[in-house]
Design a protein around this motif. Structure first.
Motif: not given
Ligand SMILES: Nc1nc2c(ncn2[C@@H]2O[C@H](COP(=O)(O)OP(=O)(O)OP(=O)(O)O)[C@@H](O)[C@H]2O)c(=O)[nH]1
Ligand SMILES: [Mg+2]
Length: 266
Positions: A37, A39-40, A43-44, A49, A53, A139-140, A171, A174
């Motif tokens: 995660g 790149s995600t 981006n956040e 973006g 991803v 992450t996640q 996520i 976002r």
């Protein structure tokens, strides 16, 4: 030049080149295994973006984006099995360029594995003598339950020792942003991470000045000892040459005298 004289200090020399550019924006990069995660997350942090991803191994080369006075640098994920020379070059590049390194690990994977622990040890050692900040970003986190997350964080904090650990969900962040849900935004851990990065960014120029000085001292000391070593070797070679010359002269003189004597006799 330095890398020719001191090949073992090539990384320090490359970093010093980076530090010579006074106008360079503070650089934040990500490090870690592929698909965790990275790149995600970037981006956040940026709010758009810009970095690719996907579920496959995605980022293959360095990719930079400048925003808010920061250069955000996306880097390929580590995978010991399929690392190509391009990946290694990209990783070396991000290591040299970055002022702030975010070590990214997905909560879905549980605790850190051997290769991640090795990388973290390198980061911690580097942070110790360069003042470059390294943060561990888990992450996640919305993918695992609260209790599991607490267990994972406890183990990872033991594994990382000196480095700060920040749990986030890009996520969730976002969704919170898009739905205007403040609670979700807070729960994502992203505001805390953004604050922490902003704090590190404010210290980058002072940290670079220190690092320039420290690297300069180290390289000068190594150059001096490399110079002294070469001088000693030359002195030894020169003494050996003189010894051989003396030996040659005495042997040759003897042979010459014998030949002259023999000619006279004949
Ligand atoms: N559930 C969940 N999935 C996420 C989160 N962040 C990223 N993902 C997903 O994880 C997968 C990999 O994300 P990337 O951001 O491409 O991962 P990466 O670490 O940049 O991967 P490489 O570029 O291959 O090294 C994608 O399918 C993302 O949608 C998160 O916070 N929660
Ligand atoms: Mg990526």
């Amino acid at each position: 030049m330095i890398s020719e004289l001191l090949p073992e200090r090539a990384a320090d020399a490359a970093r010093l080149e980076q530090l010579a550019d006074a106008g360079k924006l503070p650089v934040v990069t990500v490090l870690g295994k592929f698909n965790h995660g990275k790149s995600t997350l970037l981006n956040e942090l940026i709010g758009q973006g810009v970095f690719a991803v996907s579920d496959a191994r995605q980022t293959m080369e360095l990719d930079a984006f400048d925003q808010d006075g920061v250069r955000w640098l996306d880097a390929p994920g580590l995978d010991a099995d399929v690392q190509t020379e391009d990946d290694r070059r990209a990783l070396r590049g991000s290591w040299e360029e970055a002022d702030i390194r975010l070590f990214v690990h997905s909560a879905r994977e549980g605790e850190l594995d051997g290769s991640e622990k090795a990388l973290l040890a390198e980061l911690a050692a580097d942070a110790g003598h360069s003042r470059r900040e390294a943060l561990v970003v888990i992450t996640q986190i919305e993918e695992v339950g609260e209790d599991t997350l607490a267990d994972i964080l406890r183990v990872i904090k033991e594994q990382t020792a000196s480095l700060e650990v920040l749990p986030v969900s890009a996520i969730r962040y976002r969704r919170g942003r898009e739905g205007g849900k403040q609670l979700l935004i807070e729960k994502s851990g992203m505001p805390a991470l953004k604050d922490r990065i902003a704090q590190a960014v404010r210290l980058v120029f002072a940290a670079r000045a220190d690092e320039r000085q420290m690297k300069g001292i180290v390289l000068r000391a190594h150059l001096a000892s490399a110079g002294a070593g070469r001088y000693e070797r030359l002195k030894t070679l020169s003494a050996e040459r003189n010894r051989q010359m003396a030996h040659f002269k005495s042997e040759f003189g003897q042979i010459q005298a014998n030949i002259h004597k023999r000619i006279r006799e004949v």
